[in-house]
Design a protein around this motif. Structure first.
Motif, PDB file in Angstrom:
ATOM      1  N   ASP A  11      50.433  -5.946  38.228  1.00  9.60           N
ATOM      2  CA  ASP A  11      49.284  -6.198  37.360  1.00  9.60           C
ATOM      3  C   ASP A  11      48.253  -7.082  38.045  1.00  9.60           C
ATOM      4  O   ASP A  11      47.046  -6.936  37.806  1.00  9.60           O
ATOM      5  N   ASP A  12      48.724  -8.048  38.889  1.00  7.60           N
ATOM      6  CA  ASP A  12      47.786  -8.888  39.631  1.00  7.60           C
ATOM      7  C   ASP A  12      46.978  -8.050  40.612  1.00  7.60           C
ATOM      8  O   ASP A  12      45.762  -8.226  40.758  1.00  7.60           O
ATOM      9  N   VAL A  13      47.665  -7.138  41.299  1.00  9.62           N
ATOM     10  CA  VAL A  13      46.986  -6.285  42.285  1.00  9.62           C
ATOM     11  C   VAL A  13      45.973  -5.375  41.583  1.00  9.62           C
ATOM     12  O   VAL A  13      44.850  -5.189  42.050  1.00  9.62           O
ATOM     13  N   ARG A  14      46.362  -4.806  40.433  1.00 11.00           N
ATOM     14  CA  ARG A  14      45.439  -3.951  39.673  1.00 11.00           C
ATOM     15  C   ARG A  14      44.217  -4.727  39.221  1.00 11.00           C
ATOM     16  O   ARG A  14      43.092  -4.211  39.241  1.00 11.00           O
ATOM     17  N   LEU A  15      44.421  -5.973  38.824  1.00  9.68           N
ATOM     18  CA  LEU A  15      43.302  -6.788  38.375  1.00  9.68           C
ATOM     19  C   LEU A  15      42.307  -7.014  39.513  1.00  9.68           C
ATOM     20  O   LEU A  15      41.091  -6.858  39.331  1.00  9.68           O
ATOM     21  N   VAL A  16      42.806  -7.381  40.685  1.00  4.09           N
ATOM     22  CA  VAL A  16      41.920  -7.613  41.834  1.00  4.09           C
ATOM     23  C   VAL A  16      41.176  -6.329  42.198  1.00  4.09           C
ATOM     24  O   VAL A  16      39.974  -6.338  42.476  1.00  4.09           O
ATOM     25  N   HIS A  17      41.898  -5.203  42.165  1.00  2.59           N
ATOM     26  CA  HIS A  17      41.268  -3.919  42.485  1.00  2.59           C
ATOM     27  C   HIS A  17      40.160  -3.588  41.488  1.00  2.59           C
ATOM     28  O   HIS A  17      39.072  -3.125  41.866  1.00  2.59           O
ATOM     29  N   ALA A  18      40.411  -3.829  40.215  1.00  2.00           N
ATOM     30  CA  ALA A  18      39.419  -3.523  39.181  1.00  2.00           C
ATOM     31  C   ALA A  18      38.171  -4.386  39.342  1.00  2.00           C
ATOM     32  O   ALA A  18      37.043  -3.901  39.215  1.00  2.00           O
ATOM     33  N   VAL A  19      38.350  -5.681  39.622  1.00  2.00           N
ATOM     34  CA  VAL A  19      37.194  -6.568  39.814  1.00  2.00           C
ATOM     35  C   VAL A  19      36.405  -6.138  41.040  1.00  2.00           C
ATOM     36  O   VAL A  19      35.158  -6.128  41.033  1.00  2.00           O
ATOM     37  N   ALA A  22      34.487  -2.897  40.073  1.00  3.17           N
ATOM     38  CA  ALA A  22      33.476  -3.077  39.030  1.00  3.17           C
ATOM     39  C   ALA A  22      32.410  -4.091  39.400  1.00  3.17           C
ATOM     40  O   ALA A  22      31.305  -4.072  38.865  1.00  3.17           O
ATOM     41  N   ARG A  23      32.755  -5.057  40.285  1.00  4.05           N
ATOM     42  CA  ARG A  23      31.848  -6.115  40.733  1.00  4.05           C
ATOM     43  C   ARG A  23      31.498  -7.116  39.637  1.00  4.05           C
ATOM     44  O   ARG A  23      30.655  -7.974  39.823  1.00  4.05           O
ATOM     45  N   SER A  24      32.108  -6.980  38.472  1.00  5.16           N
ATOM     46  CA  SER A  24      31.864  -7.946  37.407  1.00  5.16           C
ATOM     47  C   SER A  24      33.117  -8.071  36.553  1.00  5.16           C
ATOM     48  O   SER A  24      33.901  -7.119  36.442  1.00  5.16           O
ATOM     49  N   LEU A  25      33.300  -9.233  35.934  1.00  7.13           N
ATOM     50  CA  LEU A  25      34.486  -9.443  35.117  1.00  7.13           C
ATOM     51  C   LEU A  25      34.459  -8.629  33.826  1.00  7.13           C
ATOM     52  O   LEU A  25      35.479  -8.052  33.442  1.00  7.13           O
ATOM     53  N   PRO A  26      33.327  -8.556  33.112  1.00  7.17           N
ATOM     54  CA  PRO A  26      33.326  -7.730  31.886  1.00  7.17           C
ATOM     55  C   PRO A  26      33.635  -6.269  32.162  1.00  7.17           C
ATOM     56  O   PRO A  26      34.384  -5.630  31.417  1.00  7.17           O
ATOM     57  N   ARG A  31      37.760  -1.738  32.113  1.00  8.96           N
ATOM     58  CA  ARG A  31      38.626  -0.780  32.801  1.00  8.96           C
ATOM     59  C   ARG A  31      40.099  -1.046  32.505  1.00  8.96           C
ATOM     60  O   ARG A  31      40.893  -0.110  32.392  1.00  8.96           O
ATOM     61  N   LEU A  32      40.452  -2.305  32.417  1.00  6.26           N
ATOM     62  CA  LEU A  32      41.844  -2.683  32.229  1.00  6.26           C
ATOM     63  C   LEU A  32      42.262  -2.701  30.766  1.00  6.26           C
ATOM     64  O   LEU A  32      43.442  -2.843  30.453  1.00  6.26           O
TER      65      LEU A  32
END
Length: 302
Positions: A11-19, A22-26, A31-32
């Motif tokens: 889940d940590d790796v997916r979070l970093v990949h998503a950010v 997406a280039r933004s937290l929102p 996505r997540l």
């Protein structure tokens, strides 16, 4: 002291990949499927655990540091591995049941495939169909689709399949009793319909750009099916696939099929899926059905 790298979860790796994507937290949160504050908190916790900054904040958004890029690369590799395993497991399915996703164009679906698929469903009710239409080729390697029916002269090397027919195009116009005028008069006097820039690479669109005055083109369409419908209601004349033009009682050929416009019709799948029972049975069924319509597809009947 425990190594913090041993505590990293998927889940940590997916979070970093998503950010990173997406280039933004929102946007990453969307996505997540979590809220913005959750992404912010988990990212800060992960960076504190590692003792490393994973992103730098720029005007363009969140940009990965070297450590962040390493985690993004890990996510990409794991995602590819998961996709590969999913394909192989799908290929081991023992009986012809389950879902099959088919990618094709709207014109091929409406004019050729739909009656075939209706008959297939009656014969194989345990197989569910998910149809995706569009002009862009989907990535079958990532399971965007299981089967593709495409008009192309260069199918991807990563796929396997069969060339079913040579898809012919001809010039069509409204049905009337008068003999059609020669092409020279049509170029100067007729109301023409064209494909838009989205399909500008197709031979009929290139022909119009070079031969038909701009003032004579009264409508442009971003799909072959829309172009066909507009021709059927009398908006103008257009080059259409013969399987669509000849099937309409409202249209007739104004000129014979143009050999330079023809493309190959391919039925494609991924190598890992071709022996899956549900894929195999649909591939064989469609190949046989389309073979029976080869004359129409290749412009042999008017």
């Amino acid at each position: 002291m425990p190594n913090p790298l041993h505590s990293i979860a998927w889940d940590d790796v997916r979070l970093v990949h998503a950010v990173a994507e997406a280039r933004s937290l929102p946007a990453a949160a969307a996505r997540l499927g979590v809220n913005h504050s959750t992404v912010f908190r988990r990212l800060r916790q992960l960076e504190a655990m590692l003792g490393l900054a994973l992103f730098e904040r720029h005007r363009s958004g969140y940009v990965p540091t070297a450590a962040g890029e390493a985690m993004v690369a890990l996510a990409t590799r794991v995602d590819a591995d998961i996709t590969g395993v999913t394909r192989r497991l799908a290929g081991l399915a023992p009986v012809p049941e389950g879902e099959v996703r088919i990618a094709t164009s709207d014109s091929l679906l409406a004019e050729l495939l739909l009656p075939m698929l209706a008959r297939f469903r009656q014969a194989h009710p345990a197989i569910r169909l998910d149809i995706v239409t569009g002009n862009m080729a989907l990535n079958l390697s990532r399971r965007d689709a299981d089967i593709a029916l495409r008009a192309t002269s260069a199918p991807p090397d990563t796929l396997v399949g069969r060339r079913l027919a040579r898809l012919a195009w001809a010039l069509y116009g409204p049905l009337d009793e008068a003999d059609p005028p020669p092409l020279a008069r049509l170029l100067e006097e007729a109301r023409w319909l064209s494909l838009s820039d989205a399909l500008g690479h197709l031979a009929p669109a290139r022909f119009l750009r070079g031969q038909v005055p701009e003032a004579r083109i009264v409508g442009r369409f971003d799909s072959v099916q829309a172009l066909t419908l507009a021709t059927r209601v009398g908006m103008g004349i257009a080059h259409l696939p013969c399987f669509a033009g000849d099937a309409s009682p409202m249209l007739r050929r104004l000129l014979p099929p143009e050999p330079g416009f023809a493309t190959d019709l391919w039925l494609l799948t991924h190598p890992d899926l071709r022996h899956a029972p549900r894929i195999r049975i649909l591939l064989d069924y469609l190949a046989e059905e389309i073979a029976g319509m080869r004359g129409l597809i290749e412009g042999g009947s008017a």
